[in-house]
Design a protein around this motif. Structure first.
Motif, PDB file in Angstrom:
ATOM      1  N   GLU A 283     -39.787 -13.842  -5.827  1.00 28.68           N
ATOM      2  CA  GLU A 283     -40.387 -13.271  -7.034  1.00 28.68           C
ATOM      3  C   GLU A 283     -39.379 -13.067  -8.148  1.00 28.68           C
ATOM      4  O   GLU A 283     -39.745 -13.029  -9.323  1.00 28.68           O
ATOM      5  CB  GLU A 283     -41.072 -11.938  -6.705  1.00 28.68           C
TER       6      GLU A 283
ATOM      7  N   ASN B 112     -45.752 -26.668  -5.653  1.00 27.80           N
ATOM      8  CA  ASN B 112     -44.814 -25.885  -6.459  1.00 27.80           C
ATOM      9  C   ASN B 112     -44.468 -26.522  -7.801  1.00 27.80           C
ATOM     10  O   ASN B 112     -43.764 -25.921  -8.614  1.00 27.80           O
ATOM     11  CB  ASN B 112     -43.521 -25.626  -5.670  1.00 27.80           C
TER      12      ASN B 112
ATOM     13  N   ALA C 119     -40.237 -18.026 -11.420  1.00 30.85           N
ATOM     14  CA  ALA C 119     -41.283 -17.027 -11.208  1.00 30.85           C
ATOM     15  C   ALA C 119     -41.348 -16.002 -12.338  1.00 30.85           C
ATOM     16  O   ALA C 119     -42.376 -15.348 -12.527  1.00 30.85           O
ATOM     17  CB  ALA C 119     -41.056 -16.313  -9.875  1.00 30.85           C
ATOM     18  N   GLN C 120     -40.252 -15.861 -13.088  1.00 37.21           N
ATOM     19  CA  GLN C 120     -40.194 -14.852 -14.147  1.00 37.21           C
ATOM     20  C   GLN C 120     -40.679 -15.359 -15.495  1.00 37.21           C
ATOM     21  O   GLN C 120     -40.859 -14.575 -16.423  1.00 37.21           O
ATOM     22  CB  GLN C 120     -38.740 -14.358 -14.310  1.00 37.21           C
TER      23      GLN C 120
ATOM     24  N   THR D 209     -37.908 -19.657  -4.411  1.00 35.34           N
ATOM     25  CA  THR D 209     -39.324 -19.314  -4.546  1.00 35.34           C
ATOM     26  C   THR D 209     -39.574 -17.809  -4.570  1.00 35.34           C
ATOM     27  O   THR D 209     -40.724 -17.379  -4.647  1.00 35.34           O
ATOM     28  CB  THR D 209     -40.140 -19.926  -3.384  1.00 35.34           C
TER      29      THR D 209
ATOM     30  N   GLN E 241     -42.623 -23.390  -9.342  1.00 39.09           N
ATOM     31  CA  GLN E 241     -42.722 -22.225  -8.458  1.00 39.09           C
ATOM     32  C   GLN E 241     -41.492 -22.129  -7.561  1.00 39.09           C
ATOM     33  O   GLN E 241     -41.514 -21.457  -6.533  1.00 39.09           O
ATOM     34  CB  GLN E 241     -43.989 -22.322  -7.594  1.00 39.09           C
TER      35      GLN E 241
END
Length: 247
Positions: free
Chosen positions: A158, A201, A163-164, A156, A129
């Motif tokens: 988006e 994370n 995150a992708q 962290t 994350q």
């Protein structure tokens, strides 16, 4: 006969006193290959102890060295995981064991490619994350020069690379660390952490199992308990649950 009995008793007591991480795993994995991928700003030498342990357990291994600071995560994954896979005999089942950013390279590669003979994946301290350390330092002069383009993609937000990439659609075990070797960086990390990544994370939707061990980010791959857990997951598809401290 008189002398043998004490020796047998001593050996028996020694066997019973072995630490909990000495798991009974068959050393017969000659049809399987493990690709080891180090983390950011590391080299294959950081994975040498783990590499040797896996070879002793009967696995073929590819302890792959890649220039982690030279390019973006997608470019690194495309070039270097393909190269690493080419060093595994085609007939073998292929596993991955990664440290830190190495796990993100595997996620990137598997988001773009399929590996028909893919086995299991174990990630050590992966920023699945992202890391708040990157959030704090990415605008600092010299940060990209030190960490390279890939380091900027590990925040962290988006739009960060982790995150992708979406959930795991492969058999994944994650080992997180709960001790820090860098208390200053840990000030920026909420909750339990290993000095670079929080325990929270390291988690990823779709993972099969997650455990926490009292190890630090830079050295977890050299820890005997971590190595034993890696071998256990590769062989059994699960960690040794008696040592799990948190999920």
């Amino acid at each position: 006969m008189f002398r043998r009995r004490p020796l047998i008793q001593i050996l028996t007591l020694f066997a019973l006193s072995l630490p909990a991480y000495a798991f009974d795993i068959p050393a017969n994995h000659n049809n399987e290959c493990v690709v080891l991928l180090h983390g950011l700003a590391k080299s294959k030498h950081s994975m040498k102890k783990l590499d040797k342990a896996l070879q002793t357990a009967g696995y073929a291994t590819v302890n792959y060295d890649y220039p982690s600071r030279s390019d973006s995560i997608p470019s690194l994954a495309e070039t270097h995981i393909n190269n690493a896979l080419s060093q595994c005999p085609k007939a073998l089942k292929i596993h991955f064991v990664t440290h830190s950013m190495g796990g993100i390279l595997v996620r990137q590669y598997l988001a773009d490619h399929s590996i028909p003979n893919l086995g299991r994946v174990v990630m050590l301290g992966p920023p699945n994350q992202g890391s708040e350390v990157v959030d704090k330092l990415h605008n600092l002069p010299g940060f990209e020069w030190i960490g390279g383009p890939s380091s900027l993609q590990l925040g962290t937000q988006e739009n960060s690379t982790p995150a992708q990439l979406g959930p795991a659609n492969f058999e994944l075990g994650v080992i997180a660390g709960s001790r820090t070797a860098n208390p200053i960086l840990s000030l920026w990390l909420p909750g339990s952490d290993d000095g670079k990544v929080t325990v929270a994370n390291t988690k990823l939707e779709g993972m099969k199992q997650h455990i926490v061990l009292p190890v630090t980010h830079p050295f977890m791959m050299k820890n005997r308990k971590v190595i034993a857990q890696v071998k256990h997951f590769l062989a059994q598809g699960q960690f040794a649950t008696e040592t799990i401290q948190g999920t």
